[in-house]
Motif scaffolding. Structure first.
Motif, short mmCIF file in Angstrom:
data_model
loop_
_atom_site.label_atom_id
_atom_site.label_comp_id
_atom_site.label_asym_id
_atom_site.label_seq_id
_atom_site.Cartn_x
_atom_site.Cartn_y
_atom_site.Cartn_z
N ARG A 59 0.85 -1.19 0.00
CA ARG A 59 0.00 0.00 0.00
C ARG A 59 0.89 1.25 0.00
NH1 ARG A 59 -5.29 -1.20 2.18
NH2 ARG A 59 -5.98 -3.00 1.00
N THR A 60 0.33 2.41 0.25
CA THR A 60 1.09 3.67 0.16
C THR A 60 1.89 3.95 1.42
OG1 THR A 60 -0.59 4.57 -1.29
CG2 THR A 60 0.88 6.15 -0.25
N ALA A 61 3.18 4.26 1.22
CA ALA A 61 4.05 4.71 2.31
C ALA A 61 4.45 6.15 2.03
CB ALA A 61 5.30 3.83 2.40
N TRP A 62 4.43 6.98 3.08
CA TRP A 62 4.79 8.39 2.97
C TRP A 62 6.23 8.60 3.37
CZ3 TRP A 62 0.10 8.24 6.30
CH2 TRP A 62 -1.06 8.46 5.57
N ARG A 63 6.88 9.53 2.71
CA ARG A 63 8.23 9.91 3.11
C ARG A 63 8.11 10.89 4.27
NH1 ARG A 63 13.28 11.88 -0.30
NH2 ARG A 63 14.38 12.85 1.41
N GLN A 64 8.80 10.56 5.36
CA GLN A 64 8.84 11.44 6.52
C GLN A 64 10.29 11.60 6.94
OE1 GLN A 64 5.98 10.61 9.57
NE2 GLN A 64 4.41 10.09 8.09
N HIS A 65 10.53 12.46 7.91
CA HIS A 65 11.89 12.74 8.33
C HIS A 65 11.91 12.89 9.84
CE1 HIS A 65 15.79 15.08 7.17
NE2 HIS A 65 16.00 13.82 7.41
N PRO A 70 15.67 10.62 6.78
CA PRO A 70 14.39 10.33 6.12
C PRO A 70 14.02 8.85 6.23
CG PRO A 70 16.13 10.63 4.50
CD PRO A 70 16.73 10.90 5.84
N LEU A 71 12.70 8.60 6.18
CA LEU A 71 12.21 7.23 6.27
C LEU A 71 10.86 7.13 5.58
CD1 LEU A 71 10.09 7.44 9.02
CD2 LEU A 71 12.34 7.66 10.00
N TRP A 72 10.48 5.89 5.26
CA TRP A 72 9.16 5.61 4.69
C TRP A 72 8.29 5.11 5.83
CZ3 TRP A 72 8.57 7.73 0.26
CH2 TRP A 72 9.58 7.73 -0.71
N VAL A 73 7.05 5.62 5.93
CA VAL A 73 6.08 5.15 6.91
C VAL A 73 4.82 4.76 6.15
CG1 VAL A 73 4.72 5.74 8.94
CG2 VAL A 73 7.01 6.70 8.68
N CYS A 74 4.42 3.50 6.29
CA CYS A 74 3.24 3.01 5.58
C CYS A 74 1.98 3.55 6.24
CB CYS A 74 3.20 1.48 5.57
SG CYS A 74 1.74 0.84 4.70
N GLY A 75 1.08 4.06 5.42
CA GLY A 75 -0.18 4.59 5.92
C GLY A 75 -1.19 3.53 6.26
N THR A 76 -0.93 2.28 5.91
CA THR A 76 -1.88 1.21 6.19
C THR A 76 -1.41 0.30 7.32
OG1 THR A 76 -2.59 1.21 3.88
CG2 THR A 76 -3.14 -0.74 5.17
N CYS A 77 -0.21 -0.29 7.17
CA CYS A 77 0.25 -1.24 8.19
C CYS A 77 1.21 -0.60 9.21
CB CYS A 77 0.90 -2.45 7.53
SG CYS A 77 2.52 -2.15 6.78
N GLY A 78 1.67 0.63 8.95
CA GLY A 78 2.54 1.31 9.89
C GLY A 78 4.01 0.91 9.81
N HIS A 79 4.37 0.07 8.84
CA HIS A 79 5.76 -0.36 8.68
C HIS A 79 6.66 0.86 8.45
CE1 HIS A 79 9.24 -2.62 7.40
NE2 HIS A 79 9.23 -2.04 6.22
N VAL A 80 7.80 0.90 9.14
CA VAL A 80 8.76 2.01 9.01
C VAL A 80 10.05 1.46 8.42
CG1 VAL A 80 10.11 3.72 10.27
CG2 VAL A 80 7.78 3.21 10.99
N GLU A 81 10.55 2.13 7.40
CA GLU A 81 11.77 1.69 6.72
C GLU A 81 12.66 2.91 6.45
OE1 GLU A 81 12.44 -0.21 2.40
OE2 GLU A 81 10.94 -1.22 3.65
N PRO A 82 13.92 2.87 6.91
CA PRO A 82 14.79 4.02 6.66
C PRO A 82 15.12 4.16 5.17
CG PRO A 82 16.01 2.26 7.73
CD PRO A 82 14.58 1.82 7.66
N ILE A 83 15.36 5.39 4.75
CA ILE A 83 15.78 5.65 3.37
C ILE A 83 17.29 5.87 3.40
CG2 ILE A 83 15.59 7.22 1.40
CD1 ILE A 83 12.80 7.98 2.43
N THR A 84 18.00 5.11 2.57
CA THR A 84 19.46 5.26 2.50
C THR A 84 19.86 5.49 1.05
OG1 THR A 84 19.76 2.88 2.28
CG2 THR A 84 19.88 3.78 4.51
#
Length: 120
Positions: A59-65, A70-84
């Motif tokens: 689903r859609t993940a938003w870029r946040q900081h 910076p990191l990606w945060v999924c708007g549906t499941c809440g999964h957080v993934e760093p951006i490198t």
């Protein structure tokens, strides 16, 4: 209604107003959705809202900081993934931009810079 009153409304109030329904079942689903998903990010001056597909639920993940970068945060499941980002010349992790700074990554060993935003 003035802008301040509109800004003070909760996310649930905004979603319920947009849905414009009196169906109690649908209203309960909207409230549950708002309570179980993260808030969307504030639109940044330079990039607006940047999205990608979540690697877990697709689903859609938003870029946040945050303070670590910076990191990606999924708007549906809440999964957080760093951006490198890796330097293509030195093959080392690049230094992420500071919070609020433009998307300009810097290599710690050479003068190369980069951006995670695709240019059109």
């Amino acid at each position: 209604m003035n802008d301040f009153v509109d800004e003070a409304r909760s996310r649930v109030a905004h979603l319920l107003r947009m849905a414009n329904t009196t169906d109690d079942r649908l209203r309960a689903q909207i409230i549950e959705y708002a309570d179980t998903t993260p808030e969307p990010p504030v639109i940044s001056r330079g990039a607006g809202i940047v999205t990608t597909g979540c690697s877990r639920c697709l689903r859609t993940a938003w870029r946040q900081h945050d303070s670590e970068g910076p990191l990606w945060v999924c708007g549906t499941c809440g999964h957080v993934e760093p951006i490198t980002m890796r330097c293509p010349e030195c093959d080392v992790d690049m230094i992420p931009p500071r919070m609020g700074a433009p998307d300009r990554w810097e290599c710690p060993t050479c003068d190369r810079v980069g951006s995670t935003l695709a240019s059109s």
